[in-house]
Design a protein around this motif. Sequence first.
Motif, mmCIF file in Angstrom:
data_model
loop_
_atom_site.group_PDB
_atom_site.id
_atom_site.type_symbol
_atom_site.label_atom_id
_atom_site.label_comp_id
_atom_site.label_asym_id
_atom_site.label_seq_id
_atom_site.Cartn_x
_atom_site.Cartn_y
_atom_site.Cartn_z
ATOM 1 N N GLU A 182 13.399 110.683 -5.955
ATOM 2 C CA GLU A 182 13.113 109.926 -7.179
ATOM 3 C C GLU A 182 13.647 110.654 -8.409
ATOM 4 O O GLU A 182 14.231 110.040 -9.314
ATOM 5 N N ASP A 183 13.452 112.001 -8.414
ATOM 6 C CA ASP A 183 13.973 112.771 -9.556
ATOM 7 C C ASP A 183 15.497 112.685 -9.629
ATOM 8 O O ASP A 183 16.082 112.519 -10.710
ATOM 9 N N THR A 184 16.142 112.820 -8.462
ATOM 10 C CA THR A 184 17.615 112.731 -8.454
ATOM 11 C C THR A 184 18.083 111.346 -8.891
ATOM 12 O O THR A 184 19.082 111.209 -9.606
ATOM 13 N N LEU A 185 17.344 110.305 -8.452
ATOM 14 C CA LEU A 185 17.709 108.951 -8.880
ATOM 15 C C LEU A 185 17.577 108.805 -10.392
ATOM 16 O O LEU A 185 18.455 108.228 -11.065
ATOM 17 N N HIS A 186 16.473 109.363 -10.923
ATOM 18 C CA HIS A 186 16.279 109.297 -12.375
ATOM 19 C C HIS A 186 17.392 110.047 -13.110
ATOM 20 O O HIS A 186 17.957 109.556 -14.108
ATOM 21 N N LEU A 187 17.727 111.244 -12.588
ATOM 22 C CA LEU A 187 18.804 112.023 -13.218
ATOM 23 C C LEU A 187 20.149 111.311 -13.100
ATOM 24 O O LEU A 187 20.966 111.330 -14.035
ATOM 25 N N ALA A 188 20.398 110.680 -11.940
ATOM 26 C CA ALA A 188 21.664 109.952 -11.767
ATOM 27 C C ALA A 188 21.763 108.788 -12.751
ATOM 28 O O ALA A 188 22.823 108.544 -13.349
ATOM 29 N N LYS A 189 20.631 108.078 -12.930
ATOM 30 C CA LYS A 189 20.641 106.983 -13.907
ATOM 31 C C LYS A 189 20.909 107.508 -15.318
ATOM 32 O O LYS A 189 21.677 106.916 -16.090
ATOM 33 N N LYS A 190 20.268 108.640 -15.628
ATOM 34 C CA LYS A 190 20.476 109.220 -16.957
ATOM 35 C C LYS A 190 21.925 109.653 -17.144
ATOM 36 O O LYS A 190 22.539 109.431 -18.202
ATOM 37 N N VAL A 191 22.507 110.261 -16.084
ATOM 38 C CA VAL A 191 23.919 110.680 -16.158
ATOM 39 C C VAL A 191 24.834 109.470 -16.326
ATOM 40 O O VAL A 191 25.811 109.500 -17.091
ATOM 41 N N ASN A 192 24.528 108.379 -15.612
ATOM 42 C CA ASN A 192 25.335 107.161 -15.755
ATOM 43 C C ASN A 192 25.258 106.609 -17.175
ATOM 44 O O ASN A 192 26.268 106.158 -17.743
ATOM 45 N N GLU A 193 24.047 106.640 -17.750
ATOM 46 C CA GLU A 193 23.914 106.178 -19.135
ATOM 47 C C GLU A 193 24.731 107.041 -20.087
ATOM 48 O O GLU A 193 25.424 106.534 -20.983
ATOM 49 N N LEU A 194 24.661 108.372 -19.880
ATOM 50 C CA LEU A 194 25.442 109.269 -20.745
ATOM 51 C C LEU A 194 26.940 109.039 -20.575
ATOM 52 O O LEU A 194 27.707 109.049 -21.554
ATOM 53 N N GLN A 195 27.375 108.833 -19.322
ATOM 54 C CA GLN A 195 28.800 108.554 -19.096
ATOM 55 C C GLN A 195 29.224 107.246 -19.764
ATOM 56 O O GLN A 195 30.328 107.146 -20.322
ATOM 57 N N ALA A 196 28.347 106.238 -19.708
ATOM 58 C CA ALA A 196 28.673 104.968 -20.376
ATOM 59 C C ALA A 196 28.794 105.176 -21.890
ATOM 60 O O ALA A 196 29.706 104.635 -22.539
ATOM 61 N N GLN A 197 27.879 105.979 -22.459
ATOM 62 C CA GLN A 197 27.981 106.274 -23.893
ATOM 63 C C GLN A 197 29.268 107.019 -24.215
ATOM 64 O O GLN A 197 29.936 106.745 -25.223
ATOM 65 N N ILE A 198 29.631 107.975 -23.334
ATOM 66 C CA ILE A 198 30.875 108.732 -23.563
ATOM 67 C C ILE A 198 32.082 107.798 -23.516
ATOM 68 O O ILE A 198 33.002 107.892 -24.339
ATOM 69 N N ARG A 199 32.085 106.880 -22.526
ATOM 70 C CA ARG A 199 33.200 105.924 -22.443
ATOM 71 C C ARG A 199 33.274 105.060 -23.701
ATOM 72 O O ARG A 199 34.364 104.788 -24.230
ATOM 73 N N GLU A 200 32.117 104.616 -24.163
ATOM 74 C CA GLU A 200 32.104 103.777 -25.370
ATOM 75 C C GLU A 200 32.664 104.535 -26.569
ATOM 76 O O GLU A 200 33.490 104.016 -27.335
ATOM 77 N N HIS A 201 32.225 105.804 -26.710
ATOM 78 C CA HIS A 201 32.723 106.605 -27.837
ATOM 79 C C HIS A 201 34.227 106.868 -27.702
ATOM 80 O O HIS A 201 34.962 106.842 -28.704
ATOM 81 N N THR A 202 34.689 107.118 -26.472
ATOM 82 C CA THR A 202 36.132 107.343 -26.281
ATOM 83 C C THR A 202 36.936 106.090 -26.617
ATOM 84 O O THR A 202 38.008 106.170 -27.229
#
Length: 387
Positions: free
Chosen positions: A234-254
């Motif tokens: 569950e923790d890894t799933l939560h972290l993976a979701k958080k990482v995906n959100e951060l990657q989406a934000q990075i893509r948007e900023h790029t």
Amino acid sequence: MLQKSRLQHSHSYKLRDRMKNQISRVLQVLQEMHQKREEKKLNLGKLSEAINMLEQKKLHMCKSYEAAMQERTQWWESYKVCQLVEKEQELCIFYEKLNVLVKMIEDSNLKIQNMEDEISNLKIEQKDQERQNNLLMKQFSSKRALEEESILLRIQLSEMKDRLTELEKAFVNQTRARKLSGKDPSPEELIKKIEQLEVHLADKEIQLLEMELVYEQVTRLSQRFQIKAENGKEDTLHLAKKVNELQAQIREHTCKMIAVVAELSMRQAKCMTLQQEMTDKELQLDCQRRVEQGMPPSDSIEDEWLRCLQDQHRRQADAEKKARLAEEDEFPNGVYTTAELRPNAYIPIDDPLPVPKHYGALAPFKPTEPGANIRHIRKPKYKPIEI
């Protein structure tokens, strides 16, 4: 001599006409160049006005662009600051909640672990008590059964002895009887063996119970590890979701940065084109000023004009030379030929005046010279004439 003078006179007339034609052509070319010069002056004036208008527009656009960029940067910085403050506040709140939840989970895990240890200890004690009770019950029940069995065996033994005596009496031939070797165990020995087997069985049961306890402890530990693994998932799933959100934000900023860079490159290209146009207009203005001052538009144009004049003079001299050579090779009747000259007149011997006369239709025959293929032809052999 008279004919030569006439030819020279006609040649001079032709040269005069040619020179007049050339002079008229040069005058016409000069007039056309003067007209083109006036047209170019007008065009340069129009272009200078257009350049001034474009420069004013360019300055206005640069000022508006700088103002818009400043407003955009200020708005973007303020927006970024507000967003960062809000995100930091939300992050602090989430971290506080997370710490509280982690503490609660740790406390509950400790309590659960203590309760599980107590339960396991109580179960072990309960199983020990049950095992002791079972052993006592088995011993008590086995004693009664052994007593009853011993009574039955004694009765059977007495019956067998009676039967044996009867058979011995009934048996006539005693030589055929054969006694078995070995000894029959006594009831006491049998009881001892039974007790030993029961003790061995009790030891095996104790070992089995110990193995069951070990198995239960192992299963409990494995379940605990399984629960931890599931929580880790569950923790890894939560972290993976958080990482995906951060990657989406990075893509948007790029993507936004790429769009800004593309817009900036377009602006730079537009500025470069405007600068090129400005340099072209400045060159045109310089050319116009030099023309107004009576100078050539540029040094390169002057060199090119001189080169064109040299080429024109050279072509004219070549044409004159060619015409002169043609006139020298031309016959009086106007026929031009490259053949070898042949006499078409003769000077009579009896005439006191050496005036040439034409042959007319009775011109002398001039045979052709033998060619290279004459070597392949044999000379004829004349036969003698017999009379």
